[in-house]
Write an enzyme that holds these catalytic residues in place. Structure first.
Site, PDB file in Angstrom:
ATOM      1  N   LYS A   1       0.833  -1.198   0.000  1.00  0.00           N
ATOM      2  CA  LYS A   1       0.000   0.000   0.000  1.00  0.00           C
ATOM      3  C   LYS A   1       0.872   1.255   0.000  1.00  0.00           C
ATOM      4  O   LYS A   1       1.976   1.253   0.547  1.00  0.00           O
ATOM      5  CB  LYS A   1      -0.882   0.039   1.252  1.00  0.00           C
ATOM      6  CG  LYS A   1      -1.896  -1.068   1.384  1.00  0.00           C
ATOM      7  CD  LYS A   1      -2.629  -0.941   2.717  1.00  0.00           C
ATOM      8  CE  LYS A   1      -3.616  -2.068   2.948  1.00  0.00           C
ATOM      9  NZ  LYS A   1      -4.795  -1.947   2.087  1.00  0.00           N
TER      10      LYS A   1
ATOM     11  N   ASP B   1      -7.455  -2.739  10.680  1.00  0.00           N
ATOM     12  CA  ASP B   1      -7.928  -3.780   9.770  1.00  0.00           C
ATOM     13  C   ASP B   1      -8.417  -5.016  10.515  1.00  0.00           C
ATOM     14  O   ASP B   1      -8.788  -6.004   9.888  1.00  0.00           O
ATOM     15  CB  ASP B   1      -6.816  -4.152   8.782  1.00  0.00           C
ATOM     16  CG  ASP B   1      -7.347  -4.629   7.441  1.00  0.00           C
ATOM     17  OD1 ASP B   1      -8.509  -4.317   7.113  1.00  0.00           O
ATOM     18  OD2 ASP B   1      -6.609  -5.320   6.718  1.00  0.00           O
TER      19      ASP B   1
ATOM     20  N   ASP C   1      -2.615  -7.877  -1.227  1.00  0.00           N
ATOM     21  CA  ASP C   1      -3.407  -6.924  -0.447  1.00  0.00           C
ATOM     22  C   ASP C   1      -4.879  -7.309  -0.411  1.00  0.00           C
ATOM     23  O   ASP C   1      -5.684  -6.601   0.175  1.00  0.00           O
ATOM     24  CB  ASP C   1      -3.236  -5.510  -1.008  1.00  0.00           C
ATOM     25  CG  ASP C   1      -3.701  -4.435  -0.033  1.00  0.00           C
ATOM     26  OD1 ASP C   1      -3.750  -4.732   1.180  1.00  0.00           O
ATOM     27  OD2 ASP C   1      -4.016  -3.319  -0.471  1.00  0.00           O
TER      28      ASP C   1
ATOM     29  N   GLU D   1      -5.904  -9.929   1.211  1.00  0.00           N
ATOM     30  CA  GLU D   1      -5.591 -11.003   2.149  1.00  0.00           C
ATOM     31  C   GLU D   1      -6.736 -11.338   3.083  1.00  0.00           C
ATOM     32  O   GLU D   1      -6.812 -12.444   3.615  1.00  0.00           O
ATOM     33  CB  GLU D   1      -4.341 -10.638   2.967  1.00  0.00           C
ATOM     34  CG  GLU D   1      -4.569  -9.798   4.212  1.00  0.00           C
ATOM     35  CD  GLU D   1      -5.157  -8.420   3.943  1.00  0.00           C
ATOM     36  OE1 GLU D   1      -5.849  -7.902   4.829  1.00  0.00           O
ATOM     37  OE2 GLU D   1      -4.931  -7.858   2.852  1.00  0.00           O
TER      38      GLU D   1
ATOM     39  N   ARG E   1      -9.901 -11.920   2.661  1.00  0.00           N
ATOM     40  CA  ARG E   1     -10.737 -13.046   2.221  1.00  0.00           C
ATOM     41  C   ARG E   1     -10.009 -14.379   2.382  1.00  0.00           C
ATOM     42  O   ARG E   1     -10.636 -15.417   2.578  1.00  0.00           O
ATOM     43  CB  ARG E   1     -11.180 -12.819   0.779  1.00  0.00           C
ATOM     44  CG  ARG E   1     -10.078 -12.810  -0.251  1.00  0.00           C
ATOM     45  CD  ARG E   1     -10.475 -12.147  -1.551  1.00  0.00           C
ATOM     46  NE  ARG E   1     -10.619 -10.699  -1.386  1.00  0.00           N
ATOM     47  CZ  ARG E   1     -11.052  -9.885  -2.348  1.00  0.00           C
ATOM     48  NH1 ARG E   1     -11.378 -10.384  -3.539  1.00  0.00           N
ATOM     49  NH2 ARG E   1     -11.160  -8.592  -2.143  1.00  0.00           N
TER      50      ARG E   1
END
EC number: 3.4.11.23
Length: 427
Positions: free
Chosen positions: A207, A218, A277, A279, A281
């Site tokens: 990112k 997150d 990115d 990740e 799921r």
């Protein structure tokens, strides 16, 4: 000691000298909030944010009209991530006071946990905090298992292990069983699955700083479902519920996962990684497989999953996805009862097929040909829910965290969603 500022409510407009749009006025007795019958709870919350902005850190809610929802609206706007605030609450009946105390304990726990720096809150610390919260409300009915590091690989939790192996802090799966029945063979009513990425750098699909600086949050899905279970228990939840938190850092190292890797899951699905990115799921898949194995009536997963949901809804609503129209309606009804913002976004059968891979059954991200990123992410998750067309809700929780303050919220976590899920569990 500084005297508390009195905050009163009035249904009369402010003196004309304050302007015809004034929502509050100040006099020798304190501050008066002027309710007009149009979104009074929002008015109270926005006024509380302004009062906090004035540097007033001690208040007393006095006079007529303060019920629990108005008290809570004030606190939602008044609480911030820095400093200490003190509120003298009005007289409430015993039931309302207990409800308020439970909100202050549990929803503030959610907000404070999401706001915690990643250096202080790794995967194992997040799992342990969740255990501690639930033990504080129902320890006699709670059992749990924490699986971490190489044990995850040995037990075939390959999504969670793959994402988390790049960090020196081991990935962790918390499997917690709340069983108030006393019967070890009691059916599981619901399973809650939370994404607990305690810091997301994006991995090798790194990112930019402007998108990474809030990634301590997150794990907002994991914190919110934990709070929801605890809060439901305080409201009398008498059914068996299991909680699965998928906790990891997503970092870059010589041991981190790479683009082109293929993850083979316990349910037979294999997934090509084309974006490290995406990740969330990958770790949720392991939790959903475990949840499906319990054969519950209800599965709810919650995750700060996609930027696409934020593009659609901002930070103002949680995005809801489901193939089950009846269940989605029940969730939205619970949200309306709790004054929390949810909005349903599309999820159709074709979204499940919009993740093609040349080397595996699924890709972990959609291509430019399939730009509905929030819907394709939900479609991806459906491959790990055994009976995905009934009894499953996916919440892409865009409203858990704000990078900057707005009229009604300080910067940071909001706690939104806890009450809605608790309402649904106890309905």
């Amino acid at each position: 000691m500084t005297e508390a500022m009195n905050i009163t409510l009035s249904t009369q407009p402010a003196d004309a000298r304050w302007g015809d749009k004034a929502t509050y006025s100040i006099n020798n007795d304190g501050i008066t909030l002027h309710l007009n019958g149009n979104d009074d709870l929002g008015l109270i919350q926005r006024a509380a944010r302004k009062i906090d902005g004035l540097g007033i850190k001690q208040v007393a809610l006095t006079g007529e009209g303060w019920d629990i929802e108005r008290c809570w609206a004030f606190w939602a706007g008044y609480k911030g991530p820095k400093g200490v605030r003190t509120v003298m609450w009005p007289d409430l009946d015993d039931a309302q006071r207990q409800e308020l105390d439970n909100r202050l304990t549990i929803i503030d726990w959610v907000r404070d946990t999401i706001n915690a720096p990643a250096e202080e809150l790794g995967p194992e610390q997040l799992a342990q905090r969740a255990v501690d919260l639930l033990c504080s409300v129902a320890c006699d009915h709670v059992t749990y298992r924490i699986t971490k590091g190489e044990d995850l690989r040995e037990q075939n939790y390959m999504g969670l292990h793959t994402v988390g192996r790049g960090s020196e802090r081991s990935p962790v799966l918390l499997a917690l069983d709340y069983n108030p029945t006393g019967d070890k063979d009691a059916p599981v009513y619901a399973c809650l699955v939370g994404k607990g990425i305690t810091f997301d750098s994006g991995g090798y699909s790194i990112k930019q700083s402007a998108f990474m600086d809030s990634m301590k949050s997150d794990m907002g899905g994991a914190a919110t479902v934990t709070g929801a279970l605890a809060f439901a228990i305080t409201r009398g939840l008498n059914k068996r519920v299991k909680l699965f938190l998928c906790c990891a850092d997503n970092l870059i190292s010589g041991n981190a996962f790479k683009l082109g890797d293929i993850i083979r899951y316990r349910n037979g699905k294999n997934v090509e990684v084309m974006n490290t990115d995406a990740e969330g799921r990958l770790v949720l898949a392991d939790g959903l497989i475990d949840a499906s194995a319990q054969h519950p009536q209800l599965i709810i997963d919650m995750a700060t999953l996609t930027g696409a949901a934020k593009t659609a809804l901002g930070n103002d609503y949680h995005a809801l996805f489901s193939f089950d129209d009846t269940l989605a309606g029940r969730l939205l009804s619970s949200a309306a009862q709790e004054n929390e913002p949810f909005w349903r976004l599309p999820l159709a059968e074709f979204h499940r097929n919009q993740l093609p891979s040349n080397f595996a059954e699924l890709n972990n991200t959609g291509s430019a040909a399939y730009p509905a990123g929030a819907s394709t992410a939900a479609g991806f998750l459906s491959h790990f829910v055994e009976n995905y067309r009934e009894g499953w809700l996916h919440i892409d929780c865009s409203a858990t965290y704000r990078k900057a303050p707005v009229e009604q919220w300080a910067a940071g976590a909001t706690g939104l969603g806890v009450r809605t899920i608790a309402n649904l569990l106890t309905a």
